[in-house]
Design a protein around this motif. Sequence first.
Motif, PDB file in Angstrom:
ATOM      1  N   ASP A 143     -12.536   4.893   1.496  1.00  0.00           N
ATOM      2  CA  ASP A 143     -11.503   3.883   1.290  1.00  0.00           C
ATOM      3  C   ASP A 143     -11.936   2.584   1.946  1.00  0.00           C
ATOM      4  O   ASP A 143     -12.403   2.582   3.084  1.00  0.00           O
ATOM      5  CB  ASP A 143     -10.180   4.380   1.905  1.00  0.00           C
ATOM      6  CG  ASP A 143      -9.009   3.500   1.505  1.00  0.00           C
ATOM      7  OD1 ASP A 143      -9.060   2.902   0.412  1.00  0.00           O
ATOM      8  OD2 ASP A 143      -8.048   3.416   2.291  1.00  0.00           O
ATOM      9  N   TRP A 144     -11.808   1.461   1.224  1.00  0.00           N
ATOM     10  CA  TRP A 144     -12.233   0.152   1.734  1.00  0.00           C
ATOM     11  C   TRP A 144     -11.087  -0.840   1.534  1.00  0.00           C
ATOM     12  O   TRP A 144     -11.141  -1.711   0.658  1.00  0.00           O
ATOM     13  CB  TRP A 144     -13.476  -0.305   0.973  1.00  0.00           C
ATOM     14  CG  TRP A 144     -14.295  -1.344   1.665  1.00  0.00           C
ATOM     15  CD1 TRP A 144     -13.960  -2.116   2.728  1.00  0.00           C
ATOM     16  CD2 TRP A 144     -15.623  -1.743   1.289  1.00  0.00           C
ATOM     17  NE1 TRP A 144     -14.971  -2.961   3.056  1.00  0.00           N
ATOM     18  CE2 TRP A 144     -16.019  -2.750   2.193  1.00  0.00           C
ATOM     19  CE3 TRP A 144     -16.506  -1.344   0.292  1.00  0.00           C
ATOM     20  CZ2 TRP A 144     -17.265  -3.378   2.103  1.00  0.00           C
ATOM     21  CZ3 TRP A 144     -17.731  -1.962   0.208  1.00  0.00           C
ATOM     22  CH2 TRP A 144     -18.112  -2.967   1.106  1.00  0.00           C
ATOM     23  N   PRO A 145     -10.029  -0.713   2.309  1.00  0.00           N
ATOM     24  CA  PRO A 145      -8.824  -1.512   2.067  1.00  0.00           C
ATOM     25  C   PRO A 145      -9.055  -3.015   2.039  1.00  0.00           C
ATOM     26  O   PRO A 145      -8.444  -3.730   1.240  1.00  0.00           O
ATOM     27  CB  PRO A 145      -7.908  -1.113   3.234  1.00  0.00           C
ATOM     28  CG  PRO A 145      -8.394   0.224   3.658  1.00  0.00           C
ATOM     29  CD  PRO A 145      -9.868   0.203   3.441  1.00  0.00           C
ATOM     30  N   VAL A 146      -9.923  -3.522   2.918  1.00  0.00           N
ATOM     31  CA  VAL A 146     -10.144  -4.966   2.979  1.00  0.00           C
ATOM     32  C   VAL A 146     -10.693  -5.506   1.656  1.00  0.00           C
ATOM     33  O   VAL A 146     -10.442  -6.650   1.282  1.00  0.00           O
ATOM     34  CB  VAL A 146     -11.088  -5.313   4.150  1.00  0.00           C
ATOM     35  CG1 VAL A 146     -11.538  -6.759   4.090  1.00  0.00           C
ATOM     36  CG2 VAL A 146     -10.377  -5.052   5.481  1.00  0.00           C
ATOM     37  N   MET A 147     -11.457  -4.675   0.935  1.00  0.00           N
ATOM     38  CA  MET A 147     -12.048  -5.109  -0.328  1.00  0.00           C
ATOM     39  C   MET A 147     -11.170  -4.801  -1.524  1.00  0.00           C
ATOM     40  O   MET A 147     -11.547  -5.066  -2.667  1.00  0.00           O
ATOM     41  CB  MET A 147     -13.413  -4.441  -0.515  1.00  0.00           C
ATOM     42  CG  MET A 147     -14.474  -4.956   0.429  1.00  0.00           C
ATOM     43  SD  MET A 147     -14.766  -6.731   0.248  1.00  0.00           S
ATOM     44  CE  MET A 147     -15.402  -6.777  -1.428  1.00  0.00           C
TER      45      MET A 147
END
Length: 439
Positions: free
Chosen positions: A76-80
Amino acid sequence: MDRAAPHVLYIAWGFPPSRGSGVYRALATANALAAGGFRVTVLTCERESFYRYTLADPTLEERIDSRVEVVRIPFDWPVMDLDVRRWDRERARRPRAWTLRRVEQDQEGFPEASYGPWLEPLVAAGRALHRRDPLDLVVATANPNVSVGAAHRLHTELGIPFVLDQRDSWTVDVFDGTENPDRRVHELEAAFVADALEVWFVNEPLRAEHAARYPASASKIHSVANGYDLELAPSPVLSAPAPEQPLTYGYIGTLTPRLPLVEFGEGWRTARERGGVVAGARARLWGHLGFFAVKDASLSHVLEQHDDGISYDGPVPKAAVRTIFEEIDVLLLILGAGRFVTSGKVYEYMASALPIVSVQEPGGDSARVLEGYPLWFPAADLTPGAIAQALEGAGRAARESDETVRRRCLSHAEQYERNRQLGPRVAALHDAVSAKETS
């Protein structure tokens, strides 16, 4: 594959279908381990992560050795995640504050923005794989360094030896040489290097730098260059283009803000204005704009400024790159500054036997690799006149160089075929693991 063969776990975030620059090394390493007598399990993230965050090249999956098992876990890469429909109220109201807080949060367990939270899922997956089919070795490739963090945890908890394929550096910025200010990073790197079976870097300057930092571990720190893959390398061009055909200069690779694109454009304009071999030529640039799914707007702006024969022709799947080389008469090696910067594309460029123009501040490591390549034309500096001079020299060479010269280029390139770089290290690892099993 023989079930008695040693079992290696290869941890790599950027594995096919990733389209990132490090994916070719990861793919080649997994395949080399399989060819070298290991049973290989790759631990990486789900395909959807690449499609969502960095874009993907599905043609690369076809090149994974059939003996390699690939295990994918969520990442998971929330910032992107730029789809506002998935944002909560807090992020939607204060996006900058939310991002800063999230970056701090990501590094609480492991000091690496965005990737830190992946440490525990990686370790859990590694433990599960070890229970199912005991691991004899772990090889972890950075960037991101969380892959190495997981390998180190598996080593300390389960006693599994590991290899740190650091590639570039975690503690030193390869472009400007500045130190990573986070002391945790330095402490972790020191522990990783001390405990690793081997440590790999992509070039000699990085190897020497880290050997000096960690003298007690110097004998196990190696330079393993990226090299080029025979099955993906361009067919060598052994003859000059037709005299009536205007020259095509070409760049193939990811375009980033680190590259001196503005300086190249000024040098190109100068060369065209001076007439001669560049006057009617064109420069074509292929590649993604930046590393992520969203195009870099600043790069788009730079490329849109040109109406003087420079064109941006978009990204190319790896499987189609060989055909792009067939359209080029002179290659453009446009690189960011830094004595630790070699670039993976330099090896593939040399395999083409085409003239190569280097547009980079003097002192980059690509110069060491290209030294002795007969058709190399480095710009003395990044002034328009120096770049124009290199472009002109390479253009004349494209017109005049015969098969004899171009075959000398091939001879120089052959030492960097990727299996020649990986083969000795894979053999050494197999020997080390086999010796441990019989002792």
